[in-house]
Write an enzyme that holds these catalytic residues in place. Sequence first.
Site, PDB file in Angstrom:
ATOM      1  CB  SER A 112      -0.162  92.055 -31.139  1.00 45.00           C
ATOM      2  OG  SER A 112       0.434  91.962 -32.384  1.00 45.00           O
ATOM      3  CG  HIS A 113      -1.041  88.347 -33.524  1.00 47.90           C
ATOM      4  ND1 HIS A 113      -0.056  88.860 -32.712  1.00 47.90           N
ATOM      5  CD2 HIS A 113      -1.119  87.036 -33.249  1.00 47.90           C
ATOM      6  CE1 HIS A 113       0.460  87.878 -31.990  1.00 47.90           C
ATOM      7  NE2 HIS A 113      -0.170  86.761 -32.289  1.00 47.90           N
ATOM      8  CG  ASP A 276      -0.470  93.298 -36.227  1.00 48.58           C
ATOM      9  OD1 ASP A 276      -0.148  94.402 -36.687  1.00 48.58           O
ATOM     10  OD2 ASP A 276      -0.030  92.858 -35.149  1.00 48.58           O
ATOM     11  CG  ASP A 278       0.125  95.954 -32.462  1.00 47.37           C
ATOM     12  OD1 ASP A 278       0.042  95.068 -33.329  1.00 47.37           O
ATOM     13  OD2 ASP A 278       1.075  96.033 -31.662  1.00 47.37           O
ATOM     14  CG  ASP A 280       3.410  95.139 -34.303  1.00 53.30           C
ATOM     15  OD1 ASP A 280       2.483  94.428 -34.740  1.00 53.30           O
ATOM     16  OD2 ASP A 280       3.858  95.041 -33.144  1.00 53.30           O
ATOM     17  NE  ARG A 281       2.417  89.584 -35.188  1.00 53.11           N
ATOM     18  CZ  ARG A 281       2.430  88.316 -34.820  1.00 53.11           C
ATOM     19  NH1 ARG A 281       1.918  87.402 -35.613  1.00 53.11           N
ATOM     20  NH2 ARG A 281       2.945  87.952 -33.668  1.00 53.11           N
ATOM     21  CE  LYS A 375       5.698  92.272 -34.939  1.00 50.10           C
ATOM     22  NZ  LYS A 375       5.910  92.153 -33.481  1.00 50.10           N
ATOM     23  NE  ARG A 491       4.351  81.259 -32.159  1.00 52.62           N
ATOM     24  CZ  ARG A 491       3.040  81.477 -32.266  1.00 52.62           C
ATOM     25  NH1 ARG A 491       2.297  80.660 -32.986  1.00 52.62           N
ATOM     26  NH2 ARG A 491       2.466  82.490 -31.631  1.00 52.62           N
TER      27      ARG A 491
HETATM   28  C1  G16 Z   1       5.289  89.615 -30.654  1.00 52.25           C
HETATM   29  C2  G16 Z   1       6.630  90.253 -30.673  1.00 52.25           C
HETATM   30  C3  G16 Z   1       7.416  89.726 -31.841  1.00 52.25           C
HETATM   31  C4  G16 Z   1       7.493  88.229 -31.792  1.00 52.25           C
HETATM   32  C5  G16 Z   1       6.129  87.640 -31.688  1.00 52.25           C
HETATM   33  C6  G16 Z   1       6.274  86.160 -31.445  1.00 52.25           C
HETATM   34  O1  G16 Z   1       4.593  90.007 -31.805  1.00 52.25           O
HETATM   35  O2  G16 Z   1       6.506  91.641 -30.770  1.00 52.25           O
HETATM   36  O3  G16 Z   1       8.675  90.307 -31.821  1.00 52.25           O
HETATM   37  O4  G16 Z   1       8.098  87.693 -32.929  1.00 52.25           O
HETATM   38  O5  G16 Z   1       5.427  88.221 -30.618  1.00 52.25           O
HETATM   39  O6  G16 Z   1       5.246  85.669 -30.747  1.00 52.25           O
HETATM   40  P1  G16 Z   1       5.251  84.236 -30.115  1.00 52.25           P
HETATM   41  O7  G16 Z   1       6.031  84.313 -28.839  1.00 52.25           O
HETATM   42  O8  G16 Z   1       3.799  83.961 -29.954  1.00 52.25           O
HETATM   43  O9  G16 Z   1       5.887  83.310 -31.122  1.00 52.25           O
HETATM   44  P2  G16 Z   1       3.261  90.840 -31.718  1.00 52.25           P
HETATM   45  O10 G16 Z   1       2.969  91.249 -33.126  1.00 52.25           O
HETATM   46  O11 G16 Z   1       2.280  89.870 -31.131  1.00 52.25           O
HETATM   47  O12 G16 Z   1       3.559  91.983 -30.793  1.00 52.25           O
END
Ligand code: G16
Length: 538
Positions: A112-113, A276, A278, A280-281, A375, A491
């Site tokens: 992802s990001h 991002d 992949d 989705d963000r 997303k 967080r």
């Molecule tokens: C992933 C999940 C999201 C989630 C995020 C939170 O995002 O797909 O649904 O809100 O992690 O991450 P953390 O647990 O670090 O707060 P992504 O975009 O990384 O796949």
Amino acid sequence: MIHTIATTPFEGQKPGTSGLRKKVPVFQQRHYAENFIQSIFDSLEGFQGQTLVIGGDGRYYNAEVVQTVIRMAAANGFGRVMVGRNGLLSTPAASHLIRRHRAFGGIVLSASHNPGGPDGDFGIKYNAANGGPAPEKITDAIFAKTKSIASYKITDTPDVDLNSIGISKVGNMTVEVVDPVSDYAALMQQLFDFDQIRALIKSGFRMKFDAMGAITGPYGHAILEGILGFPAGTVMNGTPLPDFGGHHPDPNLVHAKELVDLVMPGGGPDFGAASDGDGDRNLIIGRGMYVTPSDSLAILAANATLTPGYAGGLSGIARSMPTSAAADRVAAKLGIPCYETPTGWKFFGNLLDAGMATICGEESFGTGSNHVREKDGLWAVLMWLNVLARRRQSVADIVKAHWREYGRNFYSRHDYEEVETDAANSVMKALRDQLSTLPGQHGIIAADDFAYDDPVDHSRTTAQGIRLMFEDGSRIVYRLSGTGTAGATLRVYIERYEPDASRHDIETQEALADLIALSRSIPDIARRTGRTAPSVIT
Ligand code: G16
């Protein structure tokens, strides 16, 4: 020929918030990826002869692992794999392909990001037949399998040519290489009024879309510049690179600084957006206006009927617990339910499948709807464009009008990254130990550790974050990230509701100052972690 290779378990192959994410060198250990992929297959039943969708965000090691997944899918008895050309698929496009072609499921290669490259992060996640991230009962089963795995199955066939669209065979399995964009682009044209957006462009409206050297480059080029006709150059950093060109492909104010500096001061484009690693963000900005993901969810929900795909209205809205309550106010006004789920898109799947929610969102720059089960960054950008085309107001005017109508939920997230795991756990423990004594102090009326009872399958998920709720509706939420690969990330989410429009222009950190101070002092973050300030504020 199919080989059965003996192996032994690796520690720590536990899927996090979204799949297994580790540093590239961890994945490069002999058998490491294979063990996890076989554990996925061993947790599933009934896929013989069925279709598996495969693709990834193009990050370093994507090309190698795509070939491994193809060989292992053939050896394990899948009938067909659909693979994005060059092994590329954005997460939402993979979700759509699974649904549209009634695949058994999909394997998406992405962290992802998180940063990419030889020392960056890599990841593998499994999506089920509804197109959504595997629910906890599957990820728990996968983890259990990783702890006892003794062998995996793989063919000894050569690499499949993924450079061009077409059909070939690996053993008895059909390999179909598909265009990663076209099905997805067709879906977007069903949901949004592209003619109206074209008229907006004709009126001189300009935008910049920052693909951050990651997967949405080809999608942005094809849809924004190609189909909609924004001028060439609208898409920045539009070529997916194994190391994202050195970018940290996390679309927030810190990492999308190049875009922010172009759009925010004014005099440049009317609208800025980023996605991002992949795809989705999303990040949404206008001149002088950063739209928080929580506000973006609320505003899109409030304006959804302006777009063809949602003209019939919404059945419900869902947001993750740490996301601000701005969407709740929209739901209340529309007379529809608003669901509060744990962090992680997988928790929206049941609500979407059951038709209980239409639009979902998370503070972590994620927004989406029932069109797929992930997303979707570009979806959010196109929905904003459709709303802008209908309302013909600036981003800032739309946001401020929303606040006037509903009140403003001031919101900020403070991240303490790469904290020692023990220190981060001690912060959470300190909070848990105070849950019964905090109410009555500092204006706190309730404190709990969030648990979610899924209204569809009635499963219960516990320990999803500490909530401190104040009498004026303010909240402080604490949780540990489930997506990091080094140490722990604490967080802290801080929110205050402000109905008084004369106070809506106060700077966010200032508006939240007293709550921010409390967020640090209540669990004594400085003493426990050695950090006097967060590493990232969004
Ligand atoms: C992933 C999940 C999201 C989630 C995020 C939170 O995002 O797909 O649904 O809100 O992690 O991450 P953390 O647990 O670090 O707060 P992504 O975009 O990384 O796949």
